[in-house]
Design a protein around this motif. Structure first.
Motif, mmCIF file in Angstrom:
data_model
loop_
_atom_site.group_PDB
_atom_site.id
_atom_site.type_symbol
_atom_site.label_atom_id
_atom_site.label_comp_id
_atom_site.label_asym_id
_atom_site.label_seq_id
_atom_site.Cartn_x
_atom_site.Cartn_y
_atom_site.Cartn_z
ATOM 1 N N HIS A 11 -35.284 -16.070 28.872
ATOM 2 C CA HIS A 11 -34.626 -17.214 29.228
ATOM 3 C C HIS A 11 -34.284 -17.016 30.735
ATOM 4 O O HIS A 11 -33.270 -17.241 31.308
ATOM 5 N N GLY A 12 -34.996 -16.386 31.732
ATOM 6 C CA GLY A 12 -34.839 -16.233 33.190
ATOM 7 C C GLY A 12 -33.811 -15.316 33.280
ATOM 8 O O GLY A 12 -33.426 -15.012 34.497
ATOM 9 N N LEU A 13 -33.288 -14.442 32.544
ATOM 10 C CA LEU A 13 -32.365 -13.305 32.533
ATOM 11 C C LEU A 13 -32.925 -11.990 32.431
ATOM 12 O O LEU A 13 -34.054 -12.018 31.290
ATOM 13 N N SER A 14 -32.553 -10.805 32.932
ATOM 14 C CA SER A 14 -33.224 -9.408 32.531
ATOM 15 C C SER A 14 -32.533 -9.126 31.467
ATOM 16 O O SER A 14 -31.397 -9.566 31.078
ATOM 17 N N VAL A 38 -27.038 -11.155 31.748
ATOM 18 C CA VAL A 38 -28.155 -10.745 31.144
ATOM 19 C C VAL A 38 -28.429 -11.491 30.061
ATOM 20 O O VAL A 38 -27.635 -12.041 29.308
ATOM 21 N N ALA A 39 -29.615 -11.232 29.416
ATOM 22 C CA ALA A 39 -29.935 -11.588 28.015
ATOM 23 C C ALA A 39 -29.499 -10.324 27.090
ATOM 24 O O ALA A 39 -30.396 -9.291 27.666
ATOM 25 N N GLU A 149 -31.487 -24.196 24.100
ATOM 26 C CA GLU A 149 -32.547 -24.744 24.753
ATOM 27 C C GLU A 149 -33.870 -24.101 24.525
ATOM 28 O O GLU A 149 -34.897 -24.373 24.907
ATOM 29 N N GLU A 150 -33.651 -22.659 24.201
ATOM 30 C CA GLU A 150 -34.987 -21.821 23.806
ATOM 31 C C GLU A 150 -34.944 -21.169 22.592
ATOM 32 O O GLU A 150 -33.685 -20.470 22.343
ATOM 33 N N LEU A 151 -35.917 -21.048 21.728
ATOM 34 C CA LEU A 151 -35.713 -20.347 20.596
ATOM 35 C C LEU A 151 -37.139 -19.750 20.373
ATOM 36 O O LEU A 151 -38.308 -20.397 20.375
ATOM 37 N N GLY A 152 -37.123 -18.408 19.763
ATOM 38 C CA GLY A 152 -38.243 -17.647 19.805
ATOM 39 C C GLY A 152 -38.243 -16.803 18.568
ATOM 40 O O GLY A 152 -37.268 -16.488 18.249
#
Length: 331
Positions: A11-14, A38-39, A149-152
């Motif tokens: 998600h654009g985060l380290s 961070v994520a 917004e994002e699911l994996g």
């Protein structure tokens, strides 16, 4: 291949690991990154050495259960600022599914008000083969978090996805060695007006990937996916059939990226793709891990590269593997 190393960015985060009791133990909030910087990945080690639990020095445990680690995490960081979570190993992966960690996240939804991205199953091959990872009903996360917004998710065993309507989801990725057709149909029957990126690893029947073109038809029509720009139908044993269906699919006309990689793609499928609707509007076409002849790869280049389409044609040896063709990720 992503399944052989843990994710370093999400998600654009380290990605930062929150330490369990076997790997650093409790840490003071001041020594941790800012919650929104961070994520956060949480994973446990069910096969580590015994340790004393931090909340009870007199009690020994071989490992910290994932919900307990998660509860510790919520107490150590500003939970209301957490933007992204990754669920790593949650226990003995051959004995348990992802239901417990997902339930813990959903239970904390009133505290996780800034959560925008979740990945369930950041588990590499050394920890469990992809088709042995036991998932759960991942669509429950969308119901619980309307702003997600994002699911994996990684893993096809026990994977469930019920049809949902979700106005915020922009990216959905499901990585499997075999995606159950019921889960494919659940994704296809969902309304995702903001979804820009959809990626499904369809897999092989040997690992439960029995989806048909009929199951994929609602996705290919694009009716429930008005914002879709990136479509990836990857890792399929029936990649030729997928290509033939894509060749006339209405959704393709508004795509920027079409990814048909990782599967058993032969000249038959590529020919169908070239014989269908124009693809010259695409920014990128990925058909890597294919079984195409040199002649067919040349045809693809001649048809698309002059229009500025970036092509990934990295191939298997079609002649060498004439009698033994396989997807990139199965077991």
């Amino acid at each position: 291949m992503a399944i052989y190393q843990h994710m370093e960015e999400f998600h654009g985060l380290s990605v930062s690991d929150y330490p369990d009791v076997l790997n650093g133990g409790p840490m003071a909030p001041a020594s941790l990154p800012a919650a929104d910087a961070v994520a956060w990945r949480l994973r446990v080690d069910p096969f580590g050495e015994s340790v004393r639990l931090p909340d009870d020095p007199e009690e020994w445990a071989e490992w910290e259960e994932w919900p307990k680690q998660f509860a510790r995490f919520l107490g150590a960081v500003d939970a209301g600022a957490v933007r992204a979570l990754l669920v790593g190993v949650w226990g003995d992966l051959y004995e348990s599914d992802a239901g417990e960690p997902m339930a813990a996240i959903i239970k904390a939804r009133d505290r996780l008000v800034a959560l925008r991205a979740v990945f369930v199953g950041d588990i590499v091959a050394d920890e469990a083969e992809i088709s042995w990872i036991q998932q759960g009903r991942v669509s429950d996360l969308l119901v619980a978090f309307p702003a997600l917004e994002e699911l994996g998710a990684r893993g096809g065993s026990k994977l469930r996805f019920e049809p949902v309507e979700h106005g915020g989801l922009r990216k959905l990725v499901v990585e499997t060695g075999g995606m159950p057709p019921e889960a494919v149909r659940g994704v296809a029957a969902s309304d995702f007006p903001a979804l820009a990126h959809l990626e499904l690893w369809l897999g092989t029947p040997h690992y439960g990937g029995d989806a048909s073109m009929e199951d994929l038809a609602p996705i290919l029509s694009g009716e429930r996916l008005p914002a879709l720009k990136h479509l990836a139908l990857r890792n399929s044993e029936i990649q030729d059939e997928v290509c033939a269906a894509v060749a006339s699919a209405p959704v393709v006309a508004r795509l920027e990226v079409l990814d048909l990689s990782m599967g058993v793609l032969t000249d038959e499928g590529a020919s169908a793709l070239l014989s269908g609707q124009p693809l010259t509007h695409l920014r990128r076409l990925d058909v890597s891990h294919n079984y195409l002849s040199e002649e067919m790869r040349a045809r693809l280049r001649e048809a698309l590269e002059p229009a500025g389409v970036a092509l990934d044609l990295e191939a298997r040896d079609a002649r060498r593997y004439a009698d033994w063709r396989f997807v990139a990720v199965g077991e």
